[in-house]
Design a protein around this motif. Structure first.
Motif, PDB file in Angstrom:
ATOM      1  N   ILE A  46     -33.572  92.152 120.972  1.00 39.62           N
ATOM      2  CA  ILE A  46     -33.021  92.194 122.308  1.00 39.62           C
ATOM      3  C   ILE A  46     -31.862  90.834 122.426  1.00 39.62           C
ATOM      4  CG2 ILE A  46     -33.689  91.692 124.759  1.00 39.62           C
ATOM      5  CD1 ILE A  46     -36.546  92.400 123.926  1.00 39.62           C
ATOM      6  N   ALA A  47     -30.931  91.176 122.856  1.00 39.42           N
ATOM      7  CA  ALA A  47     -29.659  90.273 123.082  1.00 39.42           C
ATOM      8  C   ALA A  47     -29.116  90.234 124.238  1.00 39.42           C
ATOM      9  CB  ALA A  47     -28.727  90.671 121.866  1.00 39.42           C
ATOM     10  N   ARG A  48     -28.667  89.229 125.191  1.00 38.90           N
ATOM     11  CA  ARG A  48     -27.945  89.344 126.410  1.00 38.90           C
ATOM     12  C   ARG A  48     -26.422  89.315 125.975  1.00 38.90           C
ATOM     13  NH1 ARG A  48     -29.374  90.086 131.247  1.00 38.90           N
ATOM     14  NH2 ARG A  48     -28.202  88.912 131.928  1.00 38.90           N
ATOM     15  N   VAL A  49     -25.964  89.975 126.744  1.00 40.08           N
ATOM     16  CA  VAL A  49     -24.168  89.878 126.462  1.00 40.08           C
ATOM     17  C   VAL A  49     -23.721  88.749 126.956  1.00 40.08           C
ATOM     18  CG1 VAL A  49     -22.129  90.922 127.315  1.00 40.08           C
ATOM     19  CG2 VAL A  49     -24.012  92.405 126.670  1.00 40.08           C
ATOM     20  N   ASP A 106     -26.961  82.350 123.050  1.00 42.44           N
ATOM     21  CA  ASP A 106     -27.987  81.113 123.060  1.00 42.44           C
ATOM     22  C   ASP A 106     -28.916  81.803 121.759  1.00 42.44           C
ATOM     23  OD1 ASP A 106     -27.225  79.254 124.396  1.00 42.44           O
ATOM     24  OD2 ASP A 106     -28.319  80.074 126.250  1.00 42.44           O
ATOM     25  N   LYS A 107     -29.396  82.833 122.089  1.00 38.62           N
ATOM     26  CA  LYS A 107     -30.799  83.227 121.256  1.00 38.62           C
ATOM     27  C   LYS A 107     -30.702  84.934 121.315  1.00 38.62           C
ATOM     28  CE  LYS A 107     -33.969  82.729 124.672  1.00 38.62           C
ATOM     29  NZ  LYS A 107     -35.240  81.856 125.213  1.00 38.62           N
ATOM     30  N   VAL A 108     -31.417  85.400 120.296  1.00 36.25           N
ATOM     31  CA  VAL A 108     -31.840  86.865 120.485  1.00 36.25           C
ATOM     32  C   VAL A 108     -33.404  87.086 120.385  1.00 36.25           C
ATOM     33  CG1 VAL A 108     -29.785  87.770 119.649  1.00 36.25           C
ATOM     34  CG2 VAL A 108     -31.306  87.270 117.999  1.00 36.25           C
ATOM     35  N   LEU A 109     -33.906  88.153 120.835  1.00 35.27           N
ATOM     36  CA  LEU A 109     -35.615  88.234 120.590  1.00 35.27           C
ATOM     37  C   LEU A 109     -35.785  89.171 119.532  1.00 35.27           C
ATOM     38  CD1 LEU A 109     -36.525  87.969 124.319  1.00 35.27           C
ATOM     39  CD2 LEU A 109     -36.729  85.914 122.505  1.00 35.27           C
ATOM     40  N   PHE A 110     -36.868  88.959 118.952  1.00 30.01           N
ATOM     41  CA  PHE A 110     -37.346  89.955 117.811  1.00 30.01           C
ATOM     42  C   PHE A 110     -38.806  90.387 118.583  1.00 30.01           C
ATOM     43  CE2 PHE A 110     -35.085  89.361 113.634  1.00 30.01           C
ATOM     44  CZ  PHE A 110     -33.715  89.450 114.219  1.00 30.01           C
ATOM     45  N   ASP A 111     -38.973  91.584 119.148  1.00 33.28           N
ATOM     46  CA  ASP A 111     -40.195  92.067 119.617  1.00 33.28           C
ATOM     47  C   ASP A 111     -40.618  93.147 118.546  1.00 33.28           C
ATOM     48  OD1 ASP A 111     -39.905  90.501 121.741  1.00 33.28           O
ATOM     49  OD2 ASP A 111     -39.500  92.028 123.154  1.00 33.28           O
TER      50      ASP A 111
END
Length: 574
Positions: A46-49, A106-111
């Motif tokens: 999951i990443a934010r543009v 800033d960051k990305v999430l690994f779920d």
């Protein structure tokens, strides 16, 4: 340990440098590797543009949510220990965008899941690009227009137009425009647009913000003072500035003239025969001399070289002051005393030369006026001479051409309809010929004529054979014809009736093939089938070949089709 905790394996990178421009694209690459000892299920990244950007594309299927700002990659259902990969997405930096704005990921999430238990790992990106942008005003211009036209004179009104547009990649703020004028004009205050303020010989506009690509213009008028000397200059200097320290300066200069002015003089050309102009016909030239200056033209000359392509008709010119000049191969009028505001007409006739019969052309003037050591070009006028059409047409096919006179009747229809056209219409028909044989002989029996139009009429002999072979050979003929630059027409197969032609009753399939090729190449298909089918007993001698009446029907049908591709004098439409 969490399966994606190794920050040397699970990373975020970008192809962008430290700075970007509005409109640039940035690609972010997210690398992942399962460094744990257990298989991971349902990994989602999951990443934010980043702010101030818009999502463009991704290298893998992605779920886009929250107004296209949150991206979710469904990577794999089962990622075993040691398995790795990457996903990427590309964004476009907003345009316009202020200088110095940061684009930050800033960051990305690994779920992910292991068995039925859910985990989440944050991968710090800390990727930042600084936007470099600036307003730009390279279209800034100043134009001066004399409302009276011609030379600038005392008392004339001059329109000044200032145009500009921010063609940069950020909006401008604090935009101001100032124009400074010489003191030999009077500013017409009520003509100033956009709330411009006058201070002595300056006008100031406070524009404020100027967004990218919005055109802007300012205008005002001045009146030239009545005490100016000949050649005195009127100068307008315009300056644009803004808070971003982007400046543009332009100036425009006009000069006052105080002598006889023939700049509004005109020449007119008339075809005395009416309609189109052809070789051998007569052109009348009329020159209207106008003195719109500020004093009398005491002595002046009208110089009229005879244009190429025509011959002067002796004694047709206005007699006052006329003489022939071998030096210019034309006429000169020595004239006197044209008062201010007066005009004089000079006329003469010319015959279009016969050598333009088949090539046509344009008859263009190059007339001048000499007055007080000044030479003024009268704006050129042209009149077109139509060329007589000389066109070769080839109709190629089988015995339906060889044993019929429809091609000759078609030629007669063309010649009678277009009297200014000469047609060489060739009947290239070989009895019993099929499309493949026509393709073989094309280069030797058709191409040497360099025809402008080619009518292809095959299929009667091909019917009952190989349909695909017929279509292939017909298509080859079309390609060969178009390479010559010819306009191509395809004739349908006419009706085949009676027991003699029992083996060819599949000919409608061949007509379909003809129509398909016509559609593929965008070329017209001539339907001779329908009119011949109205009365085959009358139009067909043996259920196939044309009677004289049938030949006339085919000639008229082909003529009606071809005529749509000819202009009003019978030449091909371009």
């Amino acid at each position: 340990k969490p399966n994606f905790s190794d920050k040397s394996l699970n990373t975020v990178a970008t192809d962008a440098g430290e700075s970007v421009k509005p409109g640039d694209s940035i690609t972010y690459i997210i690398n992942y590797e399962n460094s744990g000892i257990r298989t991971v299920d349902e990994l989602r990244i999951i990443a934010r543009v980043p702010e101030n950007t818009q999502f463009l594309k991704a290298n893998k299927k992605v779920d886009i949510r929250q107004d296209k700002k949150e991206l979710t990659f469904v990577v794999d259902q089962n990622i075993r220990r040691g398995e790795k990969g990457s996903v990427s997405f590309t964004v476009e930096v907003d345009k316009p965008l202020d200088n110095g704005v940061l684009v930050v990921l800033d960051k990305v999430l690994f779920d992910y899941k292991i068995k039925n238990k859910s985990y989440s790992e944050a991968i710090e990106a800390n990727l930042s690009c600084k936007v470099t942008s600036s307003p730009k005003f390279d279209s800034f211009s100043v134009e001066a227009v004399d409302e009276n036209g011609g030379y600038l004179r005392r008392g004339d009104v001059v329109d000044y137009i200032i145009r500009f547009k921010n063609t940069g990649d950020m909006n401008a703020t604090g935009v101001n425009v100032k124009t400074t004028l010489t003191d030999n004009v009077t500013i017409i205050r009520e003509s100033i647009t956009n709330n411009g303020e006058v201070l002595n010989d300056e006008i100031m506009w406070q524009i404020g913000d100027l967004v990218v690509n919005k055109p802007y213009y300012l205008s005002f008028k001045v009146k030239v003072k009545d005490n100016l000397a000949d050649g005195e200059a009127i100068i307008n200097v315009a300056l644009l500035s803004c808070n971003q320290e982007v400046n543009e300066e332009k100036s425009v200069e006009s000069k006052v003239k105080l002598f006889p002015d023939f700049s509004t003089s005109e020449v007119f050309l008339y075809d005395l025969n009416g309609g189109y102009l052809w070789a051998g016909e007569t052109i009348r030239a009329k020159v209207v001399l106008r003195n719109t200056g500020e004093k009398v033209a005491e002595s002046y000359k009208l110089i009229c070289p005879i244009p190429n392509g025509v011959t002067y008709i002796s004694k047709s010119g206005t007699p006052e002051g006329i003489r022939w000049s071998d030096e210019i191969r034309g006429l000169v009028w020595d004239l006197e005393n044209l008062e201010v505001g007066q005009e004089k007409e000079i006329t003469f006739d010319m015959r279009v030369n016969d050598d333009l019969l088949y090539k046509g052309g344009n008859i263009s003037t190059n007339f001048k006026i000499q007055s007080e050591d000044n030479e003024i070009d009268i704006p050129s006028k042209s009149i077109a001479v139509k060329k007589r059409v000389n066109m070769t047409i080839v109709a190629m096919g089988d015995s339906l051409i060889a044993y019929s006179n429809w091609v000759q009747e078609f030629d007669n229809l063309l010649e009678s309809t277009y009297p200014y056209a000469d047609y060489n219409t060739i009947a290239s028909g070989v009895p019993g010929e099929m499309a493949f044989q026509g393709a073989r002989r094309f280069d030797s029996s058709v191409a040497p004529y360099h025809p402008s139009i080619i009518i292809i009429a095959y299929g009667t002999n091909d019917a009952g054979g190989s349909l695909s072979r017929f279509a292939s050979n017909l298509e080859e003929l079309v390609i060969k014809s178009r390479k010559l630059g010819a306009t191509v027409f395809l004739n349908l197969i006419g009706p085949l009736v009676g027991p003699k032609w029992t083996g060819k009753q599949s000919y409608p399939e061949y007509n379909n093939a003809i129509r398909q090729i016509g559609s593929k190449y965008g070329i017209p298909v001539i339907d001779v089938l329908t009119p011949l089918s109205q009365d085959p007993g009358r139009y067909l001698s043996d259920g196939c070949h044309y009677t004289p009446e049938g030949a006339s029907v085919v000639a008229q049908t082909v003529f009606s089709a071809v005529r749509q591709y000819l202009d009003d004098i019978g030449d091909r439409r371009r």
